[in-house]
Design an enzyme around this catalytic site. Structure first.
Site, PDB file in Angstrom:
ATOM      1  N   GLN A  63     -14.973   2.453   2.290  1.00 37.93           N
ATOM      2  CA  GLN A  63     -14.170   1.239   0.944  1.00 37.93           C
ATOM      3  C   GLN A  63     -13.437   2.842  -0.447  1.00 37.93           C
ATOM      4  O   GLN A  63     -15.051   4.187  -0.299  1.00 37.93           O
ATOM      5  CB  GLN A  63     -14.549   1.270  -0.104  1.00 37.93           C
ATOM      6  CG  GLN A  63     -14.123   0.227  -0.766  1.00 37.93           C
ATOM      7  CD  GLN A  63     -14.865  -1.091  -2.204  1.00 37.93           C
ATOM      8  OE1 GLN A  63     -16.390  -1.017  -1.596  1.00 37.93           O
ATOM      9  NE2 GLN A  63     -14.304  -1.538  -2.582  1.00 37.93           N
TER      10      GLN A  63
ATOM     11  N   ASN B 154     -13.038  -3.507   3.238  1.00 37.64           N
ATOM     12  CA  ASN B 154     -14.452  -2.407   3.203  1.00 37.64           C
ATOM     13  C   ASN B 154     -14.684  -2.815   1.989  1.00 37.64           C
ATOM     14  O   ASN B 154     -14.505  -2.237   1.237  1.00 37.64           O
ATOM     15  CB  ASN B 154     -13.488  -1.296   3.132  1.00 37.64           C
ATOM     16  CG  ASN B 154     -12.506  -1.128   4.882  1.00 37.64           C
ATOM     17  OD1 ASN B 154     -13.314  -1.812   5.718  1.00 37.64           O
ATOM     18  ND2 ASN B 154     -11.343  -0.128   4.511  1.00 37.64           N
TER      19      ASN B 154
ATOM     20  N   HIS C  36      -6.922  -5.873   2.256  1.00 38.90           N
ATOM     21  CA  HIS C  36      -5.717  -5.017   3.465  1.00 38.90           C
ATOM     22  C   HIS C  36      -5.012  -6.164   4.405  1.00 38.90           C
ATOM     23  O   HIS C  36      -5.994  -6.964   5.313  1.00 38.90           O
ATOM     24  CB  HIS C  36      -6.063  -3.907   4.604  1.00 38.90           C
ATOM     25  CG  HIS C  36      -6.608  -2.691   3.388  1.00 38.90           C
ATOM     26  ND1 HIS C  36      -6.018  -1.578   3.544  1.00 38.90           N
ATOM     27  CD2 HIS C  36      -7.983  -2.457   3.229  1.00 38.90           C
ATOM     28  CE1 HIS C  36      -7.124  -1.315   2.503  1.00 38.90           C
ATOM     29  NE2 HIS C  36      -8.327  -1.610   2.969  1.00 38.90           N
TER      30      HIS C  36
ATOM     31  N   HIS D 187     -10.510  -5.457  -3.171  1.00 37.08           N
ATOM     32  CA  HIS D 187      -9.659  -5.877  -2.143  1.00 37.08           C
ATOM     33  C   HIS D 187      -9.243  -6.133  -1.362  1.00 37.08           C
ATOM     34  O   HIS D 187     -10.479  -5.670  -0.102  1.00 37.08           O
ATOM     35  CB  HIS D 187      -8.391  -4.652  -2.134  1.00 37.08           C
ATOM     36  CG  HIS D 187      -8.439  -3.422  -1.853  1.00 37.08           C
ATOM     37  ND1 HIS D 187      -9.616  -2.063  -2.696  1.00 37.08           N
ATOM     38  CD2 HIS D 187      -8.834  -2.380  -0.676  1.00 37.08           C
ATOM     39  CE1 HIS D 187      -9.949  -1.374  -1.648  1.00 37.08           C
ATOM     40  NE2 HIS D 187      -9.570  -1.782  -0.253  1.00 37.08           N
TER      41      HIS D 187
ATOM     42  N   ASP E 201       0.776  -1.320   0.014  1.00 38.46           N
ATOM     43  CA  ASP E 201      -0.107  -0.094  -0.031  1.00 38.46           C
ATOM     44  C   ASP E 201       0.656   1.251  -0.088  1.00 38.46           C
ATOM     45  O   ASP E 201       1.873   1.455   1.016  1.00 38.46           O
ATOM     46  CB  ASP E 201      -1.261   0.471   1.124  1.00 38.46           C
ATOM     47  CG  ASP E 201      -1.493   0.937   1.187  1.00 38.46           C
ATOM     48  OD1 ASP E 201      -1.766   2.465   1.009  1.00 38.46           O
ATOM     49  OD2 ASP E 201      -3.082   0.489   1.400  1.00 38.46           O
TER      50      ASP E 201
HETATM   51  P1  5GP Z   1      -9.922   1.005   0.863  1.00 39.74           P
HETATM   52  O1  5GP Z   1     -10.355   2.405   1.384  1.00 39.74           O
HETATM   53  O2  5GP Z   1     -10.506   0.851  -0.373  1.00 39.74           O
HETATM   54  O3  5GP Z   1     -10.454  -0.398   1.911  1.00 39.74           O
HETATM   55  O4  5GP Z   1      -8.555   0.840   0.553  1.00 39.74           O
HETATM   56  C1  5GP Z   1      -7.610   1.979  -0.996  1.00 39.74           C
HETATM   57  C2  5GP Z   1      -6.326   1.417  -0.427  1.00 39.74           C
HETATM   58  O5  5GP Z   1      -5.940   0.844  -1.799  1.00 39.74           O
HETATM   59  C3  5GP Z   1      -5.753   2.742   0.651  1.00 39.74           C
HETATM   60  O6  5GP Z   1      -4.584   2.060   1.347  1.00 39.74           O
HETATM   61  C4  5GP Z   1      -4.960   3.308  -0.227  1.00 39.74           C
HETATM   62  O7  5GP Z   1      -3.384   3.927   0.775  1.00 39.74           O
HETATM   63  C5  5GP Z   1      -4.173   2.245  -1.019  1.00 39.74           C
HETATM   64  N1  5GP Z   1      -4.131   3.162  -2.432  1.00 39.74           N
HETATM   65  C6  5GP Z   1      -4.601   3.731  -2.721  1.00 39.74           C
HETATM   66  N2  5GP Z   1      -4.490   4.452  -4.546  1.00 39.74           N
HETATM   67  C7  5GP Z   1      -2.484   3.108  -4.855  1.00 39.74           C
HETATM   68  C8  5GP Z   1      -2.175   3.403  -5.755  1.00 39.74           C
HETATM   69  O8  5GP Z   1      -1.904   3.836  -6.165  1.00 39.74           O
HETATM   70  N3  5GP Z   1      -1.465   2.286  -5.081  1.00 39.74           N
HETATM   71  C9  5GP Z   1      -0.973   1.501  -4.241  1.00 39.74           C
HETATM   72  N4  5GP Z   1      -0.235   0.712  -4.019  1.00 39.74           N
HETATM   73  N5  5GP Z   1      -2.237   1.916  -3.407  1.00 39.74           N
HETATM   74  C10 5GP Z   1      -3.256   2.867  -3.549  1.00 39.74           C
END
Ligand code: 5GP
Ligand code: ZN
Length: 136
Positions: A95, A88, A103, A101, A32
């Protein structure tokens, strides 16, 4: 199955670079970019599904199997003291990227309160009412 303007589809296709720690035919596991802890990684299926509601059941099982394998390896290699698996679904649930995805968050003693919620105090009647709504 690739969706335009999906950042994770672009990561899967290589259009956006990522730090890949594992990949197979179905999934890519990347670091991440804004980690909650050292080694915070994401399991991302190659095919685009918005969330767990949309993910086929067999893939959900495969994702959890992979999460367990990754957790075991990462714990050995990073020397972390515990692990959170977080997933999420929907904006209200936190999310922000609408490509399913999971984590993988290594936890370390004294790393602070990374995931925290305020515990409710329902009475027995309230719990029974909710049980009936869901289970009957
Ligand atoms: P969510 O909030 O949807 O459960 O998690 C999305 C995750 O994707 C976040 O932890 C954020 O830091 C990560 N993320 C967003 N954009 C990118 C990216 O371009 N590359 C990587 N490696 N992680 C990303
Ligand atoms: Zn996508």
């Amino acid at each position: 199955m690739k969706q335009d303007n999906c950042i994770f589809c672009k990561i899967i296709s290589g259009e956006i670079p990522s730090f890949t720690i594992f990949e197979d035919e179905q999934f890519k596991v990347i670091l991440d970019v804004a980690p909650a802890a050292k080694g915070h990684a994401l399991i991302i299926p190659r095919r685009h599904y918005a969330n767990l509601y949309e993910l086929p059941e067999d893939m959900a099982a495969d994702a959890m199997r992979l999460a367990r394998r990754m957790m075991t390896t990462m714990t050995q290699k990073l020397g972390c003291d515990g692990f959170n698996i977080v997933q999420n679904n929907g904006e209200v649930a936190g999310q922000t990227v609408f490509h399913f995805h999971m984590h993988l968050i290594p936890r370390y003693h004294n790393d602070g309160e990374i995931l925290k919620y305020i515990a409710g105090e329902p009475d027995r009647e309230e719990l029974e009412q909710i049980r009936r709504i869901i289970a009957e």
